[in-house]
Motif scaffolding. Structure first.
Motif, PDB file in Angstrom:
ATOM      1  N   GLU A  12       1.101  -1.249  -0.608  1.00 42.91           N
ATOM      2  CA  GLU A  12       0.072   0.009   0.041  1.00 42.91           C
ATOM      3  C   GLU A  12       1.100   1.042   0.360  1.00 42.91           C
ATOM      4  O   GLU A  12       0.491   2.164  -0.516  1.00 42.91           O
ATOM      5  CB  GLU A  12      -0.916   0.017   1.000  1.00 42.91           C
ATOM      6  CG  GLU A  12      -2.437  -1.109   1.283  1.00 42.91           C
ATOM      7  CD  GLU A  12      -3.180  -0.671   2.112  1.00 42.91           C
ATOM      8  OE1 GLU A  12      -2.816   0.426   3.187  1.00 42.91           O
ATOM      9  OE2 GLU A  12      -3.433  -1.311   2.171  1.00 42.91           O
ATOM     10  N   ARG A  13       2.006   1.543   1.053  1.00 43.48           N
ATOM     11  CA  ARG A  13       2.797   2.240   0.776  1.00 43.48           C
ATOM     12  C   ARG A  13       3.352   2.843  -0.456  1.00 43.48           C
ATOM     13  O   ARG A  13       3.730   4.052  -0.866  1.00 43.48           O
ATOM     14  CB  ARG A  13       3.815   2.283   1.951  1.00 43.48           C
ATOM     15  CG  ARG A  13       2.690   2.340   3.410  1.00 43.48           C
ATOM     16  CD  ARG A  13       3.546   3.360   4.484  1.00 43.48           C
ATOM     17  NE  ARG A  13       3.059   3.227   6.312  1.00 43.48           N
ATOM     18  CZ  ARG A  13       3.037   2.701   7.361  1.00 43.48           C
ATOM     19  NH1 ARG A  13       5.132   2.838   7.182  1.00 43.48           N
ATOM     20  NH2 ARG A  13       2.496   2.106   8.489  1.00 43.48           N
ATOM     21  N   VAL A  14       3.841   1.187  -0.811  1.00 48.90           N
ATOM     22  CA  VAL A  14       4.696   1.614  -2.505  1.00 48.90           C
ATOM     23  C   VAL A  14       3.763   2.599  -3.618  1.00 48.90           C
ATOM     24  O   VAL A  14       4.929   3.092  -3.620  1.00 48.90           O
ATOM     25  CB  VAL A  14       5.418   0.085  -2.920  1.00 48.90           C
ATOM     26  CG1 VAL A  14       5.496  -0.281  -4.210  1.00 48.90           C
ATOM     27  CG2 VAL A  14       6.049  -0.631  -1.891  1.00 48.90           C
ATOM     28  N   VAL A  15       2.891   1.928  -3.508  1.00 47.09           N
ATOM     29  CA  VAL A  15       1.948   2.591  -4.469  1.00 47.09           C
ATOM     30  C   VAL A  15       1.220   4.311  -4.134  1.00 47.09           C
ATOM     31  O   VAL A  15       1.606   4.857  -5.092  1.00 47.09           O
ATOM     32  CB  VAL A  15       0.278   1.752  -4.556  1.00 47.09           C
ATOM     33  CG1 VAL A  15      -0.445   3.098  -4.984  1.00 47.09           C
ATOM     34  CG2 VAL A  15       0.794   0.440  -5.623  1.00 47.09           C
ATOM     35  N   GLN A  16       1.039   4.929  -2.896  1.00 49.49           N
ATOM     36  CA  GLN A  16       1.769   5.679  -2.219  1.00 49.49           C
ATOM     37  C   GLN A  16       2.380   6.584  -2.423  1.00 49.49           C
ATOM     38  O   GLN A  16       2.208   8.271  -2.892  1.00 49.49           O
ATOM     39  CB  GLN A  16       1.203   5.910  -0.300  1.00 49.49           C
ATOM     40  CG  GLN A  16      -0.153   5.269  -0.328  1.00 49.49           C
ATOM     41  CD  GLN A  16      -0.644   5.118   1.465  1.00 49.49           C
ATOM     42  OE1 GLN A  16       0.354   4.706   2.127  1.00 49.49           O
ATOM     43  NE2 GLN A  16      -1.986   5.164   1.815  1.00 49.49           N
ATOM     44  N   ALA A  17       3.674   5.837  -2.389  1.00 49.40           N
ATOM     45  CA  ALA A  17       5.423   6.490  -3.242  1.00 49.40           C
ATOM     46  C   ALA A  17       4.929   6.374  -4.389  1.00 49.40           C
ATOM     47  O   ALA A  17       5.552   7.799  -4.660  1.00 49.40           O
ATOM     48  CB  ALA A  17       6.063   5.506  -2.044  1.00 49.40           C
ATOM     49  N   GLU A  81      -4.052   3.754 -10.832  1.00 51.02           N
ATOM     50  CA  GLU A  81      -3.859   2.806 -11.397  1.00 51.02           C
ATOM     51  C   GLU A  81      -2.349   2.073 -12.246  1.00 51.02           C
ATOM     52  O   GLU A  81      -1.983   0.874 -11.921  1.00 51.02           O
ATOM     53  CB  GLU A  81      -4.606   2.906 -12.934  1.00 51.02           C
ATOM     54  CG  GLU A  81      -6.353   2.991 -12.596  1.00 51.02           C
ATOM     55  CD  GLU A  81      -6.787   4.127 -11.143  1.00 51.02           C
ATOM     56  OE1 GLU A  81      -6.595   4.960 -11.661  1.00 51.02           O
ATOM     57  OE2 GLU A  81      -7.400   3.823 -10.366  1.00 51.02           O
ATOM     58  N   GLN A  82      -2.073   3.302 -12.556  1.00 54.85           N
ATOM     59  CA  GLN A  82      -0.723   3.246 -12.794  1.00 54.85           C
ATOM     60  C   GLN A  82       0.763   2.523 -11.913  1.00 54.85           C
ATOM     61  O   GLN A  82       1.500   2.150 -12.522  1.00 54.85           O
ATOM     62  CB  GLN A  82      -0.003   5.087 -13.583  1.00 54.85           C
ATOM     63  CG  GLN A  82       0.872   5.051 -14.500  1.00 54.85           C
ATOM     64  CD  GLN A  82       1.600   6.211 -14.752  1.00 54.85           C
ATOM     65  OE1 GLN A  82       0.766   7.033 -13.941  1.00 54.85           O
ATOM     66  NE2 GLN A  82       2.628   5.961 -15.387  1.00 54.85           N
ATOM     67  N   ALA A  83       0.450   3.609 -10.260  1.00 60.32           N
ATOM     68  CA  ALA A  83       1.292   2.770  -9.649  1.00 60.32           C
ATOM     69  C   ALA A  83       1.234   1.675  -8.900  1.00 60.32           C
ATOM     70  O   ALA A  83       2.065   0.944  -9.153  1.00 60.32           O
ATOM     71  CB  ALA A  83       0.899   3.751  -8.580  1.00 60.32           C
ATOM     72  N   VAL A  84      -0.141   1.338  -9.472  1.00 63.25           N
ATOM     73  CA  VAL A  84      -0.947  -0.365  -8.709  1.00 63.25           C
ATOM     74  C   VAL A  84      -0.397  -1.049  -9.814  1.00 63.25           C
ATOM     75  O   VAL A  84       0.079  -2.392  -9.996  1.00 63.25           O
ATOM     76  CB  VAL A  84      -2.806  -0.893  -8.837  1.00 63.25           C
ATOM     77  CG1 VAL A  84      -2.515  -2.349  -8.526  1.00 63.25           C
ATOM     78  CG2 VAL A  84      -3.409   0.530  -7.574  1.00 63.25           C
ATOM     79  N   LEU A  85      -0.103  -0.733 -11.111  1.00 66.07           N
ATOM     80  CA  LEU A  85      -0.030  -1.774 -12.109  1.00 66.07           C
ATOM     81  C   LEU A  85       1.955  -1.783 -12.585  1.00 66.07           C
ATOM     82  O   LEU A  85       2.153  -2.498 -13.151  1.00 66.07           O
ATOM     83  CB  LEU A  85      -0.488  -1.291 -13.947  1.00 66.07           C
ATOM     84  CG  LEU A  85      -1.765  -1.437 -14.116  1.00 66.07           C
ATOM     85  CD1 LEU A  85      -2.357  -0.366 -15.386  1.00 66.07           C
ATOM     86  CD2 LEU A  85      -2.121  -2.654 -14.137  1.00 66.07           C
ATOM     87  N   GLU A 109      -6.299  -5.384  -4.362  1.00 65.39           N
ATOM     88  CA  GLU A 109      -7.065  -5.412  -2.561  1.00 65.39           C
ATOM     89  C   GLU A 109      -6.626  -3.460  -3.124  1.00 65.39           C
ATOM     90  O   GLU A 109      -7.621  -2.637  -2.407  1.00 65.39           O
ATOM     91  CB  GLU A 109      -5.869  -5.596  -1.939  1.00 65.39           C
ATOM     92  CG  GLU A 109      -6.531  -7.139  -1.643  1.00 65.39           C
ATOM     93  CD  GLU A 109      -8.348  -7.087  -1.335  1.00 65.39           C
ATOM     94  OE1 GLU A 109      -9.635  -6.706  -0.459  1.00 65.39           O
ATOM     95  OE2 GLU A 109      -8.970  -8.112  -2.439  1.00 65.39           O
ATOM     96  N   VAL A 110      -4.997  -3.344  -2.817  1.00 67.95           N
ATOM     97  CA  VAL A 110      -5.245  -1.685  -3.214  1.00 67.95           C
ATOM     98  C   VAL A 110      -5.357  -0.981  -3.988  1.00 67.95           C
ATOM     99  O   VAL A 110      -6.516   0.225  -3.368  1.00 67.95           O
ATOM    100  CB  VAL A 110      -3.105  -2.110  -3.343  1.00 67.95           C
ATOM    101  CG1 VAL A 110      -2.805  -0.694  -3.567  1.00 67.95           C
ATOM    102  CG2 VAL A 110      -2.611  -2.151  -2.319  1.00 67.95           C
TER     103      VAL A 110
END
Length: 143
Positions: A12-17, A81-85, A109-110
């Protein structure tokens, strides 16, 4: 509150970062430290740093992997979406010890938590296509 593991919180934090980096630029190491120093929930710091730094190092390659799996240009995707991908594609390619179904489920989930309504469908379709090529042997073995 749902139970989440330190690795899930790390993702989750990776996606936020990644989101913060994509939106505002900024120094990679400062963003990394900001997210490592958050007090909310225990994360796996080495896992977080490894994902965040290596996803950014490999963005061009990840863009090339993702592009054929989505029905629009990458720059038309929402930033979440870009970060999650990026997260899912990187893990499918480089985290062979994590089963492909776990990689996809974690990304979904993220995406459900932070993405636009229905964005998880695009993420699911894209990562599923990627898994077919990157994890072909694993998928065949599970049939």
């Amino acid at each position: 509150m749902t139970f989440t593991t330190p690795k899930h919180r790390s993702r989750e934090r990776v996606v936020q970062a990644l989101y913060q980096y994509i939106v505002s630029g900024g120094e990679v190491l400062k963003i990394e430290q900001q997210f490592l120093n958050q007090k909310s929930g225990k994360i796996s710091k080495a896992f977080f740093s490894n994902l965040f730094i290596n996803i950014l190092k490999n963005r061009t390659e990840l863009d090339a992997l993702i592009a054929p799996t989505i029905s629009r240009e990458a720059n038309e995707l929402g930033t979440v979406e870009q970060a999650v991908l990026y997260l899912g594609a990187y893990e499918l390619q480089n985290s062979i010890e994590v089963p492909y179904k776990v990689v996809i489920n974690e990304a979904l989930e993220v995406a459900k938590l932070y993405g636009a309504e229905g964005a998880f469908k695009l993420v699911n379709a894209s990562l599923d296509k990627l898994a077919q090529s990157l994890r072909k042997i694993e998928i065949e073995a599970s049939k």
